[in-house]
Motif scaffolding. Structure first.
Motif, PDB file in Angstrom:
ATOM      1  N   ARG A  17      28.291  88.350   2.692  1.00  0.00           N
ATOM      2  CA  ARG A  17      27.818  89.323   3.678  1.00  0.00           C
ATOM      3  C   ARG A  17      26.918  90.341   2.978  1.00  0.00           C
ATOM      4  O   ARG A  17      27.228  90.776   1.859  1.00  0.00           O
ATOM      5  N   GLU A  19      25.378  93.661   1.655  1.00  0.00           N
ATOM      6  CA  GLU A  19      25.972  94.960   1.346  1.00  0.00           C
ATOM      7  C   GLU A  19      25.188  96.051   2.069  1.00  0.00           C
ATOM      8  O   GLU A  19      23.950  96.055   2.024  1.00  0.00           O
ATOM      9  N   TYR A  39      18.698  96.398   6.344  1.00  0.00           N
ATOM     10  CA  TYR A  39      20.091  95.954   6.303  1.00  0.00           C
ATOM     11  C   TYR A  39      20.482  95.315   7.638  1.00  0.00           C
ATOM     12  O   TYR A  39      21.108  94.249   7.657  1.00  0.00           O
ATOM     13  N   LEU A  43      21.746  91.578   8.139  1.00  0.00           N
ATOM     14  CA  LEU A  43      23.057  91.335   8.731  1.00  0.00           C
ATOM     15  C   LEU A  43      22.937  90.363   9.911  1.00  0.00           C
ATOM     16  O   LEU A  43      23.757  89.458  10.054  1.00  0.00           O
ATOM     17  N   TRP A  46      22.449  86.912   8.507  1.00  0.00           N
ATOM     18  CA  TRP A  46      23.705  86.443   7.942  1.00  0.00           C
ATOM     19  C   TRP A  46      24.636  85.960   9.053  1.00  0.00           C
ATOM     20  O   TRP A  46      25.241  84.892   8.930  1.00  0.00           O
ATOM     21  N   GLU A  47      24.731  86.730  10.136  1.00  0.00           N
ATOM     22  CA  GLU A  47      25.597  86.340  11.249  1.00  0.00           C
ATOM     23  C   GLU A  47      25.127  85.015  11.855  1.00  0.00           C
ATOM     24  O   GLU A  47      25.948  84.170  12.223  1.00  0.00           O
ATOM     25  N   VAL A  50      26.139  82.193   9.442  1.00  0.00           N
ATOM     26  CA  VAL A  50      27.575  81.936   9.512  1.00  0.00           C
ATOM     27  C   VAL A  50      27.915  81.183  10.804  1.00  0.00           C
ATOM     28  O   VAL A  50      28.677  80.218  10.783  1.00  0.00           O
TER      29      VAL A  50
END
Length: 62
Positions: A17, A19, A39, A43, A46-47, A50
């Motif tokens: 994840r 930072e 950021y 994020l 990244w989501e 995933v």
């Protein structure tokens, strides 16, 4: 001679994840692309990654 081990059905490793930035990373000058904006973008990516990995994991295997 023994047979090679069969591959395990271990869940795939997820990317780390992102930072969050340290508060001191922001210069508070209203930059067009603030470290907090970057950021948030990281994020979101990244989501999505995933979710994609987990969706592939849920697909039935042939």
């Amino acid at each position: 001679m023994s047979a090679p081990p069969e591959p395990k059905d271990d869940p795939p490793l997820l990317p780390p994840r992102p930072e969050p930035p340290d508060p001191s990373d922001c210069c508070m000058s209203g930059c067009l692309r603030c470290v907090y904006d970057l950021y948030d973008l990281n994020l979101e990516r990244w989501e999505e990654q995933v979710a994609s990995i987990r969706a592939r994991q849920m697909q039935p295997k042939d």
